[in-house]
Design an enzyme around this catalytic site. Sequence first.
Site, PDB file in Angstrom:
ATOM      1  N   CYS A   1      25.692 -10.971 -10.398  1.00 35.09           N
ATOM      2  CA  CYS A   1      24.555 -10.460  -9.618  1.00 35.09           C
ATOM      3  C   CYS A   1      23.642  -9.556 -10.447  1.00 35.09           C
ATOM      4  CB  CYS A   1      25.037  -9.726  -8.361  1.00 35.09           C
ATOM      5  SG  CYS A   1      25.817  -8.131  -8.736  1.00 35.09           S
TER       6      CYS A   1
ATOM      7  N   CYS B   1      39.408  36.997 -75.787  1.00 37.97           N
ATOM      8  CA  CYS B   1      38.480  38.111 -75.539  1.00 37.97           C
ATOM      9  C   CYS B   1      37.966  38.756 -76.818  1.00 37.97           C
ATOM     10  CB  CYS B   1      39.130  39.153 -74.636  1.00 37.97           C
ATOM     11  SG  CYS B   1      40.598  39.885 -75.358  1.00 37.97           S
TER      12      CYS B   1
ATOM     13  N   CYS C   1      40.645   0.113 -17.270  1.00 36.85           N
ATOM     14  CA  CYS C   1      40.957  -1.303 -17.082  1.00 36.85           C
ATOM     15  C   CYS C   1      39.762  -2.169 -17.424  1.00 36.85           C
ATOM     16  CB  CYS C   1      41.371  -1.542 -15.636  1.00 36.85           C
ATOM     17  SG  CYS C   1      41.873  -3.232 -15.336  1.00 36.85           S
TER      18      CYS C   1
ATOM     19  N   CYS D   1      46.397  37.759 -75.155  1.00 35.68           N
ATOM     20  CA  CYS D   1      46.679  39.079 -74.600  1.00 35.68           C
ATOM     21  C   CYS D   1      46.944  38.983 -73.101  1.00 35.68           C
ATOM     22  CB  CYS D   1      45.546  40.056 -74.894  1.00 35.68           C
ATOM     23  SG  CYS D   1      44.166  39.939 -73.780  1.00 35.68           S
TER      24      CYS D   1
END
Lengths: 151, 488
Positions: free
Chosen positions: B295, B137, B305, B156
């Site tokens: 058909c 800083c 199933c 610091c």
Amino acid sequence: MAALPRRIIKETQRLMQEPVPGISAVPDDTNARYFHVIVTGPEDSPFEGGLFKLELFLPEDYPMSAPKVRFITKIYHPNIDRLGRICLDILKDKWSPALQIRTVLLSIQALLSAPNPDDPLANDVAELWKVNESEAIRNAKEWTRRYAMDN
Amino acid sequence: MSGAECESDMDCSGSDCGDAGYEDYYSTQPWDGEIDNDINFDKQKQDPEYAVYECLRVDEVERLLNENVEFLTTNLQITPSLAKLFLHAHEWDLQDILLKYQDNTSNIMIDSKIILSHSVDPLFNMKFLKGNLCSVCFLTFPTERFSTLNCGHSFCNDCWCAYFETQILQGVSTGIRCMANSCSILAPEDFVLSLLIKPIMRERYQQFVFRDYVKSHPQLRFCPGPNCQIVIRSKELRSKRVICSICKTVFCFRCGMDYHAPTDCDTIKKWLTKCADDSETANYISAHTKDCPKCHICIEKNGGCNHMQCYNCKHDFCWMCLGDWKTHGSEYYECSRYKENPNIAHESVHAQAREALKKYLHYYERWENHSKSLKLEEQTLEEIKLRIQKKVMNASGTWIDWQHLFEAASLLARCRYTLQYTYPYAYYMEAGPRKELFEYQQAQLEAEIENLSWKIERAETTDRGDLENQMDIAEKRRITLLKDFLEV
């Protein structure tokens, strides 16, 4: 906007008083966290003779987070993509609050001297750099001449 | 809290089979805290899916981790924070840490990123600390407002705190390094907590630390269920099926994905990525209707199933390959098998690509179809419940008389689940006798599963003995396949 931290004021002052050779970084008139940067292409690299514009922004939590840096000038380099984004470890996970704007810009200049095609951002460029380095270097010189030399 | 103490749900024979509901199949787990290895081995031989694990709450995990920490603090006379750094760096292997510590204390301190292998650059602190200047800083403070890690880098307290907060907001906790450039020393827990002020940050830090500890512990896995706090513990890191005792999520202990026997973790990941990538190509398959091969009336599949009977012409056919069902019950059942073109190596690149896609789609269709069947069979279970209710109301048998239908449905789900996961396995298998055997067993399992599904859907007209016999056959086929091909 909150007052500018002492750290940013000090760094800016030093950048103006003792500029790094080959690098200029000037804060924007309206935003002291935004820098206009020019990096000269290093000698003995395909970018020699070029002037590369970059933008650098210090985020709110700088220096706890890394600055955001981007190339504005088009550049043919395996670690820099079409949008100018840079693949550099210290800008990501290796960032340390003890690093500064000047150290970051020096690292970017060093990246121009030593491209690293094994850790690519621009895949097509990296590929060519690996399989045909001389052609890649020719391309980089051509791009430097075309985009980085006309003012 | 340990898992349910119940018998292995795989100990099936005859009418004892599948004593759990559909939900319970994945939730009943054999759990025995300190089971003998011999017994373990025996059960493993009988049941390839046998797994030993326990479900722990957060406080139980904390206790477990703390026991390890205490062990080190008393044995090595070190602080709990230091012990945690050792444990995290060594995957919680106490013996490994003890040995290394006794062998060479400074080496283990360097490996665990507690001390530097070289002394810190003396210029660093001279340059700044002389004037009590913090190099982050650029402000000056009295000496007591500075803190230093083992590496000697001093900053610091305000900067340390701000740095920790930024790291925590990014999800970093145990991995917080020293602030100095390229210094790899880690900040121990007590150091971080002595400098973090905001209670919310301290809390978040401790949560993240806990998360990292669990993730670094080879015996622990977070339950992947949404918002679930449970941690699963298993002493062996294998791709075993585990079930969370709270949210009931079923997953593979090793990779944390959906359970995937007989396919292994790497293969299923490859397969799922491939499916996600190729989803557009495969999208057309998701149509729910097909025409009757005889058909040509349009049929929507609304049950699980795959043995279909056209309601119009009563033709029996297979939903997957549209072939006559008569050929499916026999040994020559080949619907599940993909026939590779033997001359493919000599074909053009284009033809090879088309063949590759065809092969993938063959397996993908079956994978996707069984996944759908599983969902449809869940609906069947709901219908069974209604049917049973009706029967009980009409006084045709008691609730207990019809329980076997639930058992049958849960067993069907278990078998179909395994069947679904046989397809990625087969896709990545190399051609040869082993693949032939696999596909033979897969076909057998598939045939028995469809028989079972058919019988469950029509449970009123089939007698109980027949159904239970079919259940037994299907489960035996499943176990046989897993015994031969499941590698954990």
